[in-house]
Design a protein around this motif. Sequence first.
Motif, short mmCIF file in Angstrom:
data_model
loop_
_atom_site.label_atom_id
_atom_site.label_comp_id
_atom_site.label_asym_id
_atom_site.label_seq_id
_atom_site.Cartn_x
_atom_site.Cartn_y
_atom_site.Cartn_z
N ARG A 1 0.85 -1.15 0.08
CA ARG A 1 -0.09 -0.09 -0.02
C ARG A 1 0.89 1.14 0.05
O ARG A 1 0.48 2.26 -0.72
CB ARG A 1 -0.90 -0.04 1.21
N LEU A 2 1.91 1.28 0.74
CA LEU A 2 2.85 2.50 0.87
C LEU A 2 3.54 2.69 -0.43
O LEU A 2 3.69 3.82 -0.97
CB LEU A 2 3.81 2.38 2.08
N HIS A 3 3.97 1.48 -1.25
CA HIS A 3 4.72 1.52 -2.54
C HIS A 3 3.43 2.25 -3.55
O HIS A 3 4.08 3.21 -4.48
CB HIS A 3 5.04 0.32 -3.03
N SER A 4 2.31 1.70 -3.25
CA SER A 4 1.25 2.26 -4.30
C SER A 4 0.95 3.60 -4.05
O SER A 4 0.74 4.62 -4.81
CB SER A 4 -0.14 1.59 -3.99
N LEU A 5 0.80 4.13 -2.82
CA LEU A 5 0.95 5.59 -2.59
C LEU A 5 2.08 6.22 -3.04
O LEU A 5 1.97 7.29 -3.61
CB LEU A 5 0.85 5.89 -1.09
N ALA A 6 3.48 5.96 -2.88
CA ALA A 6 4.59 6.60 -3.51
C ALA A 6 4.37 6.72 -5.12
O ALA A 6 5.00 7.53 -5.74
CB ALA A 6 5.76 5.73 -3.01
N ASP A 7 3.66 5.61 -5.67
CA ASP A 7 3.70 5.82 -7.08
C ASP A 7 2.45 7.26 -7.45
O ASP A 7 2.72 7.19 -8.72
CB ASP A 7 3.00 4.59 -7.49
N ARG A 8 2.03 7.36 -6.59
CA ARG A 8 1.03 8.58 -6.91
C ARG A 8 1.17 9.87 -6.36
O ARG A 8 0.59 10.84 -6.55
CB ARG A 8 -0.45 7.86 -6.50
N ALA A 9 2.13 9.80 -5.43
CA ALA A 9 2.61 11.13 -4.48
C ALA A 9 3.87 11.46 -4.36
O ALA A 9 4.67 10.31 -4.46
CB ALA A 9 1.78 11.19 -3.14
N ALA A 10 4.30 12.49 -4.63
CA ALA A 10 5.78 12.83 -4.45
C ALA A 10 6.21 12.53 -3.19
O ALA A 10 7.53 12.27 -3.18
CB ALA A 10 5.85 14.36 -4.98
N GLN A 11 5.56 12.57 -2.10
CA GLN A 11 6.24 12.03 -0.73
C GLN A 11 4.96 11.53 -0.08
O GLN A 11 3.81 11.88 -0.09
CB GLN A 11 6.59 13.28 -0.09
N VAL A 12 5.47 10.52 0.82
CA VAL A 12 4.56 9.88 1.74
C VAL A 12 5.18 9.85 2.96
O VAL A 12 6.29 9.36 3.25
CB VAL A 12 4.47 8.03 1.20
N HIS A 13 4.22 10.25 3.94
CA HIS A 13 4.78 10.50 5.18
C HIS A 13 3.74 9.21 6.13
O HIS A 13 2.65 9.09 6.15
CB HIS A 13 4.32 11.83 6.12
N VAL A 14 4.73 8.62 6.58
CA VAL A 14 4.04 7.55 7.72
C VAL A 14 4.38 7.57 9.11
O VAL A 14 5.76 7.83 9.40
CB VAL A 14 4.72 6.06 7.06
N LEU A 15 3.28 7.72 9.92
CA LEU A 15 3.63 8.27 11.28
C LEU A 15 2.99 7.28 12.14
O LEU A 15 1.84 7.05 11.99
CB LEU A 15 3.04 9.65 11.39
N PHE A 16 3.77 6.81 13.23
CA PHE A 16 3.04 6.19 14.21
C PHE A 16 2.60 6.72 15.42
O PHE A 16 3.42 7.40 16.05
CB PHE A 16 4.13 5.00 14.63
N ASN A 17 1.32 6.52 15.76
CA ASN A 17 0.48 7.18 16.76
C ASN A 17 0.38 6.07 18.02
O ASN A 17 -0.39 6.80 18.81
CB ASN A 17 -0.65 7.87 16.35
N ASN A 18 0.90 5.04 17.92
CA ASN A 18 0.62 4.21 19.24
C ASN A 18 1.63 4.54 20.23
O ASN A 18 2.71 3.74 20.50
CB ASN A 18 0.95 2.62 18.74
N CYS A 19 1.36 5.64 20.83
CA CYS A 19 2.51 6.39 21.84
C CYS A 19 2.31 5.71 23.28
O CYS A 19 1.79 6.48 24.09
CB CYS A 19 2.13 7.85 21.73
N CYS A 20 2.62 4.53 23.56
CA CYS A 20 2.61 3.87 24.81
C CYS A 20 4.12 3.56 25.01
O CYS A 20 4.44 2.62 24.11
CB CYS A 20 1.81 2.82 24.97
N ALA A 21 4.84 4.34 25.94
CA ALA A 21 6.48 3.70 26.17
C ALA A 21 7.10 4.02 24.68
O ALA A 21 6.66 5.08 24.07
CB ALA A 21 6.46 2.48 26.58
N ASP A 22 7.82 3.10 24.28
CA ASP A 22 8.54 3.26 23.08
C ASP A 22 7.84 2.56 21.99
O ASP A 22 8.60 2.11 20.91
CB ASP A 22 10.27 2.82 23.32
N ALA A 23 6.66 2.25 21.90
CA ALA A 23 6.23 1.49 21.08
C ALA A 23 6.02 1.80 19.63
O ALA A 23 6.28 1.28 18.53
CB ALA A 23 4.43 0.97 21.48
N ALA A 24 5.85 3.24 19.27
CA ALA A 24 5.65 3.99 18.25
C ALA A 24 7.17 4.01 17.73
O ALA A 24 7.16 3.82 16.37
CB ALA A 24 5.27 5.32 18.61
#
Length: 291
Positions: free
Chosen positions: A246-269
């Motif tokens: 899915r991320l590769h597909s997004l990168a095929d269609r947009a100049a930049q893809v930002h992937v951000l982890f919001n599971n902010c418990c301890a160092d999980a993100a």
Amino acid sequence: MGDILIGTCSWTDKALVGSGWYPPGRRDAEGRLRHYAERFPVVEVDATYYALPSARNSLLWAERTPAGFRFDVKAFSLLTGHPTRTAALPADLRDRDTGDPGLLDEIWHRFSEALRPLREAGRLGTLLFQFPPWFAPGARAEAALHSARRRAEGWPMAVEFRHPDWWREARRDRTAALLADLDAAAVAVDMAQDLPTSIPPLTPVTSGDLAVVRFHGRSDAWGTGTKEDRFRHTYERDELMEWRPRLHSLADRAAQVHVLFNNCCADAAVRAAETMLDLMCPATHRRGATG
């Protein structure tokens, strides 16, 4: 193919700071950001949702990060229709009606002016407008989106919906067309899929410049309980592998893809972001050893 930048939704979260991820000698404000920026090329600024930013912080963030690093900045709560504490407003605005369009214009002016140094330094990725769960599709919501875009004219903008009707099958094409008309990047999400409020893991691209994916974890307590209850999830490698095509597909269609982890418990993100870096062309996107 566009660049895929991977990071987390905060570098200052108390749980992360207390987890031991930051090494001794790099636990002050400057050291934390420099340490983070050596490992990831993008981060989300969450604090700007709760209080207006300052130009001083924008300058410091730019000084403490390398060229190419990006900050995705979350819009102040009042700008997206969330309840906002009076104390969070500048002192000279606290007697104003929070529904007054003139107040929103002034808040936007101060918000954007504080971020201008970050933008001029080439560090601003996008402004993230995250709308609340009760922000349902309809004429009133669309008018609010157009008003937000008029205020933010000329600024990069990404939109995350928390109401699932925006992306249900009968509505999703219209939603994508609306965001494209606004020149706003659609935010895709990963979350638990067995809840009434679950947002499907769709990957629409509504801006050729940017696509954004936010990983919220897969807790069944989404929308209830404490922050830790809502976001507690340790991503397994197989769960992240689901997103690789899915991320590769997004990168095929947009100049930049930002992937951000919001599971902010301890160092999980940060651990999930490190794993995703291992999965997605580490030689291209890693900024250094993850330790």
